[in-house]
Structures are given as structure tokens and as C-alpha cells.
Design a protein around this motif. Structure first.
Motif, PDB file in Angstrom:
ATOM      1  N   ASP A  34       1.133  -1.111  -0.224  1.00 11.26           N
ATOM      2  CA  ASP A  34      -0.170  -0.024   0.084  1.00 11.26           C
ATOM      3  C   ASP A  34       0.752   1.274  -0.011  1.00 11.26           C
ATOM      4  N   LYS A  35       1.716   1.247  -0.328  1.00 14.80           N
ATOM      5  CA  LYS A  35       2.765   1.910  -0.148  1.00 14.80           C
ATOM      6  C   LYS A  35       3.805   1.996  -1.427  1.00 14.80           C
ATOM      7  N   PRO A  36       4.936   3.385  -1.469  1.00 10.28           N
ATOM      8  CA  PRO A  36       5.428   3.077  -3.058  1.00 10.28           C
ATOM      9  C   PRO A  36       6.784   2.214  -2.484  1.00 10.28           C
ATOM     10  N   VAL A  50      -0.218  -7.045 -12.354  1.00  9.54           N
ATOM     11  CA  VAL A  50      -1.109  -5.942 -11.527  1.00  9.54           C
ATOM     12  C   VAL A  50      -2.525  -7.706 -11.167  1.00  9.54           C
ATOM     13  N   MET A  51      -2.200  -8.197 -10.190  1.00 10.70           N
ATOM     14  CA  MET A  51      -3.592  -9.623  -9.358  1.00 10.70           C
ATOM     15  C   MET A  51      -4.670  -8.512  -9.160  1.00 10.70           C
ATOM     16  N   ASP A  52      -4.267  -7.982  -8.655  1.00  5.16           N
ATOM     17  CA  ASP A  52      -5.166  -6.211  -7.815  1.00  5.16           C
ATOM     18  C   ASP A  52      -5.113  -4.972  -7.921  1.00  5.16           C
ATOM     19  N   GLY A  53      -5.674  -4.729  -7.481  1.00  6.03           N
ATOM     20  CA  GLY A  53      -5.756  -2.814  -7.591  1.00  6.03           C
ATOM     21  C   GLY A  53      -4.792  -2.123  -8.368  1.00  6.03           C
ATOM     22  N   VAL A  54      -4.785  -1.053  -8.482  1.00  9.42           N
ATOM     23  CA  VAL A  54      -4.383   0.268  -9.748  1.00  9.42           C
ATOM     24  C   VAL A  54      -2.747   0.249  -9.115  1.00  9.42           C
ATOM     25  N   VAL A  55      -1.639   0.366  -9.726  1.00 11.58           N
ATOM     26  CA  VAL A  55      -0.781   1.078 -10.235  1.00 11.58           C
ATOM     27  C   VAL A  55      -0.331   2.170 -10.702  1.00 11.58           C
ATOM     28  N   GLU A  56       0.119   2.632 -10.333  1.00 10.31           N
ATOM     29  CA  GLU A  56       1.468   3.772 -11.435  1.00 10.31           C
ATOM     30  C   GLU A  56       2.122   3.935 -10.999  1.00 10.31           C
ATOM     31  N   MET A  57       2.937   3.606 -12.471  1.00 11.26           N
ATOM     32  CA  MET A  57       4.661   3.350 -12.694  1.00 11.26           C
ATOM     33  C   MET A  57       5.252   3.257 -13.449  1.00 11.26           C
ATOM     34  N   ILE A  69      -1.056   3.597 -15.875  1.00 11.78           N
ATOM     35  CA  ILE A  69      -1.237   3.404 -14.648  1.00 11.78           C
ATOM     36  C   ILE A  69      -2.275   2.260 -14.757  1.00 11.78           C
ATOM     37  N   LEU A  70      -1.399   1.204 -14.348  1.00 10.49           N
ATOM     38  CA  LEU A  70      -1.783  -0.126 -14.624  1.00 10.49           C
ATOM     39  C   LEU A  70      -3.036  -1.085 -14.040  1.00 10.49           C
ATOM     40  N   ASN A  71      -4.086  -1.062 -13.979  1.00 10.35           N
ATOM     41  CA  ASN A  71      -4.894  -1.721 -13.788  1.00 10.35           C
ATOM     42  C   ASN A  71      -4.593  -3.016 -13.602  1.00 10.35           C
ATOM     43  N   THR A  72      -5.920  -3.998 -13.036  1.00 12.65           N
ATOM     44  CA  THR A  72      -5.902  -5.547 -12.748  1.00 12.65           C
ATOM     45  C   THR A  72      -5.695  -6.375 -13.742  1.00 12.65           C
ATOM     46  N   GLY A  73      -5.253  -6.808 -14.395  1.00 15.70           N
ATOM     47  CA  GLY A  73      -4.743  -7.737 -15.473  1.00 15.70           C
ATOM     48  C   GLY A  73      -3.398  -7.428 -16.295  1.00 15.70           C
ATOM     49  N   ASP A  74      -2.985  -5.485 -15.928  1.00 14.82           N
ATOM     50  CA  ASP A  74      -2.244  -4.780 -17.254  1.00 14.82           C
ATOM     51  C   ASP A  74      -1.101  -5.421 -16.367  1.00 14.82           C
ATOM     52  N   ILE A  75       0.280  -5.460 -17.262  1.00 18.35           N
ATOM     53  CA  ILE A  75       1.182  -6.076 -16.455  1.00 18.35           C
ATOM     54  C   ILE A  75       2.559  -5.268 -18.073  1.00 18.35           C
ATOM     55  N   PHE A  76       3.437  -4.947 -17.047  1.00 18.82           N
ATOM     56  CA  PHE A  76       4.743  -3.964 -16.924  1.00 18.82           C
ATOM     57  C   PHE A  76       5.777  -4.422 -17.462  1.00 18.82           C
ATOM     58  N   PHE A  77       6.378  -4.281 -18.319  1.00 16.36           N
ATOM     59  CA  PHE A  77       7.376  -5.384 -18.646  1.00 16.36           C
ATOM     60  C   PHE A  77       8.892  -4.426 -19.003  1.00 16.36           C
ATOM     61  N   ALA A  78      10.254  -4.611 -17.435  1.00 17.12           N
ATOM     62  CA  ALA A  78      10.852  -3.621 -17.837  1.00 17.12           C
ATOM     63  C   ALA A  78      11.909  -4.687 -17.830  1.00 17.12           C
ATOM     64  N   SER A  79      12.831  -3.483 -19.198  1.00 23.70           N
ATOM     65  CA  SER A  79      13.664  -4.388 -20.135  1.00 23.70           C
ATOM     66  C   SER A  79      14.955  -3.841 -18.932  1.00 23.70           C
ATOM     67  N   ILE A  80      16.452  -4.832 -19.892  1.00 24.67           N
ATOM     68  CA  ILE A  80      17.394  -4.719 -18.797  1.00 24.67           C
ATOM     69  C   ILE A  80      17.392  -3.137 -18.920  1.00 24.67           C
ATOM     70  N   GLN A  89      -1.671   2.690  -5.723  1.00 23.31           N
ATOM     71  CA  GLN A  89      -3.432   4.150  -5.745  1.00 23.31           C
ATOM     72  C   GLN A  89      -4.271   3.194  -4.609  1.00 23.31           C
ATOM     73  N   GLY A  90      -3.815   2.473  -3.428  1.00 20.35           N
ATOM     74  CA  GLY A  90      -4.351   2.525  -2.468  1.00 20.35           C
ATOM     75  C   GLY A  90      -3.440   0.887  -2.388  1.00 20.35           C
ATOM     76  N   GLN A  91      -4.545   0.042  -2.082  1.00 21.83           N
ATOM     77  CA  GLN A  91      -3.782  -1.273  -1.665  1.00 21.83           C
ATOM     78  C   GLN A  91      -3.746  -2.265  -2.791  1.00 21.83           C
ATOM     79  N   ALA A  92      -2.370  -2.853  -3.275  1.00 22.76           N
ATOM     80  CA  ALA A  92      -2.566  -3.892  -4.825  1.00 22.76           C
ATOM     81  C   ALA A  92      -1.555  -5.113  -4.304  1.00 22.76           C
TER      82      ALA A  92
END
Length: 103
Positions: A34-36, A50-57, A69-80, A89-92
Motif C-alpha cells: 500500500d506504499k510506493p 497487477v493481480m488486484d488494485g491500481v498501480v501507477e508505474m 496506470i496499471l489496472n488489474t490484469g495489466d502487465i509492465f515489462f521492464a527491459s534491462i 493507489q491504495g492496496q495492490a
């Protein structure tokens, strides 16, 4: 065999994790927060789902800070070399797949 109900998972502190698997040097962990986190660069690639919640990446591209903004079900890929930080944004609950021992 184990069934993991990601929406029910909690931890005693932000970014606490449940280790799910370690395969050929790659770990899969379920995090609750629930914290950055902190700005960081992984020593390999990272898949952040993101399995549950909302995350600003926030991430840096050509020395410019960008945001997604990543919502439930969204995926972020960080390359090397991708510097990034997750701000829930709240619990995730987040599934992270990365090299074992990565930041």
C-alpha cells in the motif's frame, strides 16, 4: 500443488511477498503493498503483473519520466536498464517475475 488466491493475500509490511516458484534462477513472487517502492534498475528483465488494485508505474525513457496506470490484469515489462518505481493507489497485489536476488 497449491492454489493461491491473490486477492486474499496480505503481508505484514509494504512489499511483503509470498515466494511462489524459483525456476532456473528466475523467481515468481506475489507482493502486497500500500506504499510506493523505490526508484531502481533490476539486474535483468522484470515482468510486473497487477493481480488486484491500481498501480501507477513511473519509468525513465531517454532521461524523461513517464507514467503508466496499471489496472488489474495489466502487465509492465521492464527491459534491462529500465529505471522504474511502482506507486500503488491504495492496496495492490502484484506478481513479479525476475532474476533471483534482483532488487
Amino acid at each position: 500443488m497449491e492454489v493461491i488466491r491473490s486477492k486474499e493475500f496480505t503481508a505484514s509490511k509494504a512489499w511483503g511477498a509470498k515466494d511462489i516458484a524459483s525456476m532456473n534462477g528466475i523467481t515468481t513472487r506475489l507482493h502486497w503493498t500500500d506504499k510506493p517502492y523505490k526508484w531502481h534498475v533490476n539486474d535483468g528483465e522484470e515482468v510486473f503483473a497487477v493481480m488486484d488494485g491500481v498501480v501507477e508505474m513511473l519509468y525513465k525513457e531517454n532521461n524523461e519520466i513517464k507514467s503508466a496506470i496499471l489496472n488489474t490484469g495489466d502487465i509492465f515489462f521492464a527491459s534491462i536498464g529500465t529505471e522504474h518505481v511502482a506507486h500503488p493507489q491504495g492496496q495492490a497485489r502484484i506478481l513479479v517475475v525476475e532474476r533471483a536476488g534482483s532488487v
